[in-house]
Write a protein that holds these residues in place. Structure first.
Motif, PDB file in Angstrom:
ATOM      1  N   ASN A 108       0.802  -1.223   0.000  1.00  0.00           N
ATOM      2  CA  ASN A 108       0.000   0.000   0.000  1.00  0.00           C
ATOM      3  C   ASN A 108       0.832   1.269   0.000  1.00  0.00           C
ATOM      4  OD1 ASN A 108      -2.666  -1.061   0.004  1.00  0.00           O
ATOM      5  ND2 ASN A 108      -2.339  -1.702   2.120  1.00  0.00           N
ATOM      6  N   SER A 127       0.673   6.262  -1.261  1.00  0.00           N
ATOM      7  CA  SER A 127      -0.006   5.580  -0.164  1.00  0.00           C
ATOM      8  C   SER A 127      -1.404   5.210  -0.633  1.00  0.00           C
ATOM      9  CB  SER A 127      -0.078   6.476   1.073  1.00  0.00           C
ATOM     10  OG  SER A 127      -0.795   5.831   2.104  1.00  0.00           O
ATOM     11  N   VAL A 172      -3.637   4.126   1.198  1.00  0.00           N
ATOM     12  CA  VAL A 172      -4.542   4.362   2.325  1.00  0.00           C
ATOM     13  C   VAL A 172      -4.598   5.870   2.573  1.00  0.00           C
ATOM     14  CG1 VAL A 172      -4.182   2.095   3.365  1.00  0.00           C
ATOM     15  CG2 VAL A 172      -2.642   3.944   3.938  1.00  0.00           C
ATOM     16  N   THR A 173      -5.365   6.287   3.536  1.00  0.00           N
ATOM     17  CA  THR A 173      -5.576   7.711   3.764  1.00  0.00           C
ATOM     18  C   THR A 173      -4.305   8.468   4.116  1.00  0.00           C
ATOM     19  OG1 THR A 173      -7.789   7.199   4.522  1.00  0.00           O
ATOM     20  CG2 THR A 173      -6.945   9.371   5.060  1.00  0.00           C
ATOM     21  N   ASN A 174      -3.504   7.955   5.013  1.00  0.00           N
ATOM     22  CA  ASN A 174      -2.299   8.647   5.476  1.00  0.00           C
ATOM     23  C   ASN A 174      -1.102   7.712   5.437  1.00  0.00           C
ATOM     24  OD1 ASN A 174      -3.536  11.216   6.355  1.00  0.00           O
ATOM     25  ND2 ASN A 174      -4.583   9.918   7.825  1.00  0.00           N
ATOM     26  N   TYR A 175       0.082   8.300   5.589  1.00  0.00           N
ATOM     27  CA  TYR A 175       1.292   7.492   5.713  1.00  0.00           C
ATOM     28  C   TYR A 175       2.179   8.106   6.784  1.00  0.00           C
ATOM     29  CZ  TYR A 175       3.582  11.051   2.764  1.00  0.00           C
ATOM     30  OH  TYR A 175       4.090  12.226   2.259  1.00  0.00           O
ATOM     31  N   ARG A 183       3.239  11.557  10.842  1.00  0.00           N
ATOM     32  CA  ARG A 183       2.131  11.201   9.960  1.00  0.00           C
ATOM     33  C   ARG A 183       1.836  12.329   8.973  1.00  0.00           C
ATOM     34  NH1 ARG A 183      -3.662   9.126  12.262  1.00  0.00           N
ATOM     35  NH2 ARG A 183      -4.569   8.620  10.265  1.00  0.00           N
ATOM     36  N   THR A 222      -0.583  13.377   5.236  1.00  0.00           N
ATOM     37  CA  THR A 222      -1.663  13.089   4.312  1.00  0.00           C
ATOM     38  C   THR A 222      -1.119  13.288   2.907  1.00  0.00           C
ATOM     39  OG1 THR A 222      -3.304  13.842   5.902  1.00  0.00           O
ATOM     40  CG2 THR A 222      -3.993  13.739   3.588  1.00  0.00           C
ATOM     41  N   ASN A 258      -0.351  11.855  -5.396  1.00  0.00           N
ATOM     42  CA  ASN A 258      -0.076  10.567  -4.783  1.00  0.00           C
ATOM     43  C   ASN A 258      -0.363   9.416  -5.740  1.00  0.00           C
ATOM     44  OD1 ASN A 258       0.255   8.651  -2.582  1.00  0.00           O
ATOM     45  ND2 ASN A 258      -1.968   8.567  -2.522  1.00  0.00           N
ATOM     46  N   PRO A 280       1.999   2.634   5.867  1.00  0.00           N
ATOM     47  CA  PRO A 280       0.616   3.099   5.776  1.00  0.00           C
ATOM     48  C   PRO A 280      -0.014   3.208   7.152  1.00  0.00           C
ATOM     49  CG  PRO A 280       0.718   0.775   5.279  1.00  0.00           C
ATOM     50  CD  PRO A 280       2.129   1.225   5.514  1.00  0.00           C
TER      51      PRO A 280
END
Length: 165
Positions: A29, A60, A62-65, A115, A117, A122, A164
């Motif tokens: 991810n 990423s 997913v939403t954040n990394y 963290r 966003t 992306n 992730p």
């Protein structure tokens, strides 16, 4: 008098321990690409900070990394040094921005995750970093540290781990 300070950071990506039981490989991810070594060359003046920034791709799914940076100094500290001379160590700072072409960002602390966003580019990074610039890495040698430097060839390693979350 010229100061011969050269900083080469061999940045690596470590994705170990990112598999979540029952949910597949989380390591798939996230991706990091277009990361290059940092070189400050010969530093002739120690009166000002020396900063090197680069644009790279972080994907990423997913939403954040989270980015975790670790240096080659004692306990993962951000330091460079002269081989064979333990007294010749120079601390440096590391910043991260979740957009490309930045010269300032969020200060990273060695060994601790921060963290972020992802920005809209992306997704393009997931396609092999085709003309994408989704993040910036900023490394600075502060003038206060440079003024105490011994002449020599300084090297060190900066490792980056993206995960992730």
């Amino acid at each position: 008098m010229a100061w011969w300070i050269r900083f080469t950071a061999g940045c690596t990506l470590a994705l170990s321990g990112l598999v979540t039981p029952g949910s597949g490989a989380w390591a798939q991810n996230v991706q990091i690409a277009a990361l290059t070594d940092v070189s400050f060359g010969t530093i002739a003046s120690v009166a000002t900070n020396r900063t090197a920034s680069q644009t790279l791709c972080v994907y990423s799914g997913v939403t954040n990394y989270t980015i975790r940076a670790t240096g080659s100094g004692s306990s993962g500290a951000f330091t460079i040094g002269i081989a064979g001379n333990s007294a010749a160590q120079l601390p440096y700072t590391v910043q991260w921005a979740s957009t490309g072409s930045q010269t300032t960002g969020t200060q990273l602390i060695a060994g601790q995750g921060s963290r972020f966003t992802p920005n809209p580019l992306n997704l393009v990074c997931s396609l092999g970093s085709l003309l994408a610039s989704s993040a910036s890495l900023i490394v600075t040698l502060p003038a206060t540290n440079l003024s105490a430097a011994l002449a020599g060839n300084y090297t060190g390693t900066l490792s980056l781990m993206v995960s992730p979350n």
